[in-house]
Design an enzyme around this catalytic site. Structure first.
Site, short mmCIF file in Angstrom:
data_model
loop_
_atom_site.label_atom_id
_atom_site.label_comp_id
_atom_site.label_asym_id
_atom_site.label_seq_id
_atom_site.Cartn_x
_atom_site.Cartn_y
_atom_site.Cartn_z
N ASN A 134 0.90 -1.28 0.08
CA ASN A 134 -0.06 0.05 0.05
C ASN A 134 0.82 1.19 -0.04
O ASN A 134 0.60 2.17 -0.49
CB ASN A 134 -1.01 -0.13 1.24
CG ASN A 134 -0.39 -0.04 2.52
OD1 ASN A 134 0.53 -0.75 2.67
ND2 ASN A 134 -1.07 0.70 3.51
N GLU A 232 3.56 -3.65 12.34
CA GLU A 232 2.45 -2.51 12.33
C GLU A 232 1.52 -2.97 11.16
O GLU A 232 1.66 -3.62 10.18
CB GLU A 232 3.26 -1.51 11.42
CG GLU A 232 2.51 -0.02 11.57
CD GLU A 232 1.55 -0.04 10.37
OE1 GLU A 232 0.19 -0.04 10.95
OE2 GLU A 232 1.64 0.39 9.30
N CYS A 266 -3.80 1.89 6.49
CA CYS A 266 -4.01 1.46 7.89
C CYS A 266 -4.46 2.67 8.84
O CYS A 266 -5.15 2.27 9.94
CB CYS A 266 -2.86 0.62 8.50
SG CYS A 266 -1.21 1.25 8.22
N GLU A 435 8.02 2.78 15.13
CA GLU A 435 8.64 3.04 14.36
C GLU A 435 8.81 4.64 14.10
O GLU A 435 8.01 5.20 14.64
CB GLU A 435 8.22 2.40 12.78
CG GLU A 435 8.34 0.83 12.96
CD GLU A 435 7.93 0.42 11.35
OE1 GLU A 435 8.61 -0.01 10.67
OE2 GLU A 435 6.36 0.57 11.20
#
Length: 456
Positions: A134, A232, A266, A435
């Site tokens: 994505n 993630e 997301c 992150e």
């Protein structure tokens, strides 16, 4: 040992095959790990200033190729050209930011009796980064840049549908002068190359971005080997609009909060929660805003939303939206390409599949709430906790609701979740670890404690 296979890369806007890429085998992963371990030893031994200089050079070379990388991303991922330019720029910026941390990756001196105690932050070794389709470029860099800056080698496995920008970044790394074997890209099937990275004893850590289902599988495999992991995963983020907010601004900002990248994000705010006393006014404004979104050729500068990534994803999104479902709908091209119109479902129960599951497409639901407690209850009524937005003019309410919503990244009167200089990650089943931000490098280090006796 698995046989090699080919990956066909499609243009999502036309369904045209634009490239055929060899898929890595288990043997290819083994060989890459050997090269990476050799390169990492020399990289870790280099002076910090030299490592930082090379990473800044890598950033400069990426900067020279931003337009090329962006055009490649448009072709392989269907991203709008504006988004793609931002993504290439994000790779550049993250390399620069991470380079700045190389010479600041310091341990501590801890007061103890009888001597001096210090901690050292040492690189883990070889890092496996498994990137999604994505946001192929930036998310690959989220793991790669800080891992390299901390003294590690990186093997990047891009998604099967979007390997082209990753391969080009590997070329640019060599052009910038990074050592051979330090940053390698291995396109391949997740069940082959991905699993081989996860299971390889020479890989010290896995960084994975993708579905919660696959993330759980990777976490279980890493647990069996006591291998470090950062995950993630999915999201079902709320967009909470209180009646005291600037309703016009909130409604105008809502479409792109879940339509960016055709909803394949997301962080997408796909659960629109509106206080009942403002609901009618908000919906009156939202309808025209949805209808006005420009969906079409991602290479066109005016396009706001492009296609979905694949036929599989298109079918998944369609499964959540009945043809006769009450909804606000925009328009999308017909014919070739994986197109789905912007859609806001209305009149759904709060526990309907589209309201609680990650659709990963240009589909949101709108739900009314009564008061602050009801808003928080609805916002947290999901297994995910990645992101979200709060619209209110009341600073106290903004802080209370920010504390109460179980999500890792929240924004007030904004939908901006991601910056390379701030931490990013989720609560609950949205992931594990963080992150980006000032502490990103430490996630790729081991802490060693050293006590030096000063007693005679």
């Amino acid at each position: 040992m698995s046989a090699s296979h080919e990956l066909q890369v499609l243009d999502p806007a036309t369904e045209e095959v634009i490239a055929v890429v060899p898929g890595a085998t288990v043997a290819d992963v083994d060989a890459a790990v050997v090269r990476a371990r050799a390169a990492q030893r020399h990289w870790a031994a280099a002076a910090p200033a030299d490592r930082a200089r090379l990473l800044r050079r890598f950033a400069a070379v990426v900067d020279q190729h931003v337009e090329e990388l962006a055009q490649l991303e448009v072709r392989e991922a269907g991203h709008t050209i504006g988004n793609a330019r931002w993504e290439a720029g994000n790779v550049r910026d993250l390399l620069d930011f991470s380079a700045g941390g190389v010479e600041r990756l310091s341990g501590r001196q801890i007061p103890v009796a009888g001597g001096l105690d210090i901690t050292l932050l040492e690189p883990l070794g070889v890092i496996g980064v498994i990137a999604p389709w994505n946001f192929p470029m930036p998310i690959a860099a989220w793991g790669t840049a800080p891992a390299l800056a901390a003294g590690n080698a990186v093997i990047l496995k891009p998604a099967e549908t979007t390997p082209l920008t990753a391969l080009r970044l590997a070329d640019l790394a060599l052009e910038a002068g990074l050592p051979e074997g330090l940053f390698q890209v291995l396109p391949g099937a997740g069940a082959v190359a991905g699993n081989a990275l996860v299971e390889h004893p020479g890989v010290a850590k896995i960084v994975f971005t993708g579905s919660t289902r696959v993330g759980k599988q990777i976490m279980a495999a890493c647990a069996d080997r006591v291998k470090r992991v950062t995950l993630e995963l999915g999201g079902k983020s709320p967009n909470i609009v209180f009646a005291d907010a600037d309703i016009e601004a909130a409604a105008a900002a809502t479409p792109m909060s879940f339509l960016d990248n055709a909803g394949q994000d997301c962080c997408a705010r796909t659960r629109i929660l509106v206080q009942r006393t403002a609901y009618d006014r908000f919906m009156d404004l939202l309808g025209p805003a949805i209808e006005g979104i420009v969906v079409g050729d991602p290479a066109d500068e005016k396009t706001q939303m492009g296609p979905l990534i694949s036929r599989v994803q298109l079918d998944r999104v369609r499964s959540y939206v009945a043809d006769d479902a009450p909804a606000l709908r925009g328009s999308a091209p017909e014919g070739a390409g994986f197109w789905f119109p912007p859609t806001v479902l209305t009149g759904l129960a709060a526990d309907a599949p589209a309201a609680v599951e990650e659709v990963f497409g240009p589909v949101a639901v709108v739900l009314p709430f009564e008061d602050e407690a009801d808003a928080v209850r609805l916002a947290n009524a999901t297994d995910y906790g990645l992101s979200g937005s709060i619209w209110t003019r009341d600073v106290g309410r903004a802080l209370r609701v920010s504390r109460a919503v179980a999500a890792g990244n929240l924004s007030v009167n904004s939908h901006s979740s991601v910056r390379h200089s701030t931490p990013f990650g989720g609560y609950k089943q949205s992931g594990l670890g963080r992150e980006l931000g000032p502490d990103a490098l430490t996630a790729f280090t081991e802490t060693k404690n050293v006590f030096i006796s000063t007693e005679a």
